[in-house]
Design a protein around this motif. Structure first.
Motif, PDB file in Angstrom:
ATOM      1  N   ARG A   7      38.878  42.622  47.432  1.00  0.00           N
ATOM      2  CA  ARG A   7      38.403  41.500  46.611  1.00  0.00           C
ATOM      3  C   ARG A   7      39.113  40.247  47.113  1.00  0.00           C
ATOM      4  O   ARG A   7      40.325  40.142  46.981  1.00  0.00           O
ATOM      5  N   VAL A   8      38.350  39.329  47.693  1.00  0.00           N
ATOM      6  CA  VAL A   8      38.932  38.113  48.253  1.00  0.00           C
ATOM      7  C   VAL A   8      38.585  36.948  47.326  1.00  0.00           C
ATOM      8  O   VAL A   8      37.418  36.569  47.209  1.00  0.00           O
ATOM      9  N   VAL A   9      39.591  36.417  46.665  1.00  0.00           N
ATOM     10  CA  VAL A   9      39.387  35.317  45.733  1.00  0.00           C
ATOM     11  C   VAL A   9      39.140  34.033  46.511  1.00  0.00           C
ATOM     12  O   VAL A   9      39.915  33.665  47.397  1.00  0.00           O
ATOM     13  N   THR A  10      38.035  33.365  46.182  1.00  0.00           N
ATOM     14  CA  THR A  10      37.670  32.117  46.850  1.00  0.00           C
ATOM     15  C   THR A  10      36.660  31.353  46.005  1.00  0.00           C
ATOM     16  O   THR A  10      35.854  31.956  45.298  1.00  0.00           O
ATOM     17  N   ASP A  11      36.708  30.027  46.100  1.00  0.00           N
ATOM     18  CA  ASP A  11      35.720  29.186  45.425  1.00  0.00           C
ATOM     19  C   ASP A  11      34.412  29.122  46.209  1.00  0.00           C
ATOM     20  O   ASP A  11      33.434  28.569  45.719  1.00  0.00           O
ATOM     21  N   PRO A  13      32.555  31.926  48.027  1.00  0.00           N
ATOM     22  CA  PRO A  13      32.232  33.257  48.549  1.00  0.00           C
ATOM     23  C   PRO A  13      30.946  33.296  49.370  1.00  0.00           C
ATOM     24  O   PRO A  13      30.896  33.985  50.389  1.00  0.00           O
ATOM     25  N   GLY A  55      33.514  33.164  42.333  1.00  0.00           N
ATOM     26  CA  GLY A  55      34.956  33.175  42.510  1.00  0.00           C
ATOM     27  C   GLY A  55      35.535  34.294  43.347  1.00  0.00           C
ATOM     28  O   GLY A  55      36.750  34.368  43.516  1.00  0.00           O
ATOM     29  N   VAL A  56      34.678  35.166  43.900  1.00  0.00           N
ATOM     30  CA  VAL A  56      35.207  36.286  44.678  1.00  0.00           C
ATOM     31  C   VAL A  56      34.181  36.771  45.699  1.00  0.00           C
ATOM     32  O   VAL A  56      32.982  36.776  45.447  1.00  0.00           O
ATOM     33  N   ASP A  86      41.941  27.781  52.994  1.00  0.00           N
ATOM     34  CA  ASP A  86      41.930  28.314  51.628  1.00  0.00           C
ATOM     35  C   ASP A  86      42.915  29.465  51.452  1.00  0.00           C
ATOM     36  O   ASP A  86      42.988  30.052  50.375  1.00  0.00           O
ATOM     37  N   LEU A  88      42.930  32.564  52.511  1.00  0.00           N
ATOM     38  CA  LEU A  88      42.303  33.816  52.100  1.00  0.00           C
ATOM     39  C   LEU A  88      43.151  35.013  52.503  1.00  0.00           C
ATOM     40  O   LEU A  88      43.789  35.007  53.558  1.00  0.00           O
TER      41      LEU A  88
END
Length: 114
Positions: A7-11, A13, A55-56, A86, A88
């Motif tokens: 699960r890669v958290v990012t604004d 995806p 968000g992911v 970011d 990641l």
């Protein structure tokens, strides 16, 4: 087949999944559907799925157990390189309960793993 997920958290995806599919598509078969936020990558030794959610970015790889490290590394390494700004991180978890590999961009003064 053994499976591993990250699960890669990012604004962003969708952006990263599309970029990853496009980049890997130069060497292997890939697909990306902007509407559904789903992508797939077919390697010679396994497969990967990309799922963009709010968000992911959910990553999953499947392949023979002896190839999971390599599959995790290829998908994770390229992704964190695209997302260096970011910061990641792809931290993989195997379906057998064991931890997988971790890909992150290291600063120049931080020792590399391995």
């Amino acid at each position: 087949m053994p499976r591993s997920e990250a699960r890669v958290v990012t604004d962003r995806p969708h952006r990263y999944a599309k970029q990853l599919a496009s980049h890997l598509g130069r060497k292997v078969e890939t697909s990306w559907d902007e509407e559904t936020g789903l992508g797939a990558v077919t390697f010679g030794r396994g497969t990967a799925t990309l799922t963009a959610e709010p968000g992911v970015l959910l990553l999953a790889v499947e392949g023979e157990a002896e190839h999971l490290d390599q599959l995790e590394d290829v998908v994770g390494r390229h992704l964190v390189r695209f997302g260096v700004k970011d910061e990641l991180v792809a931290e993989w978890h195997r379906d057998n309960g064991l931890p997988g590999t971790v890909q992150r961009n290291l600063s120049e003064d931080e020792p590399s793993a391995g």
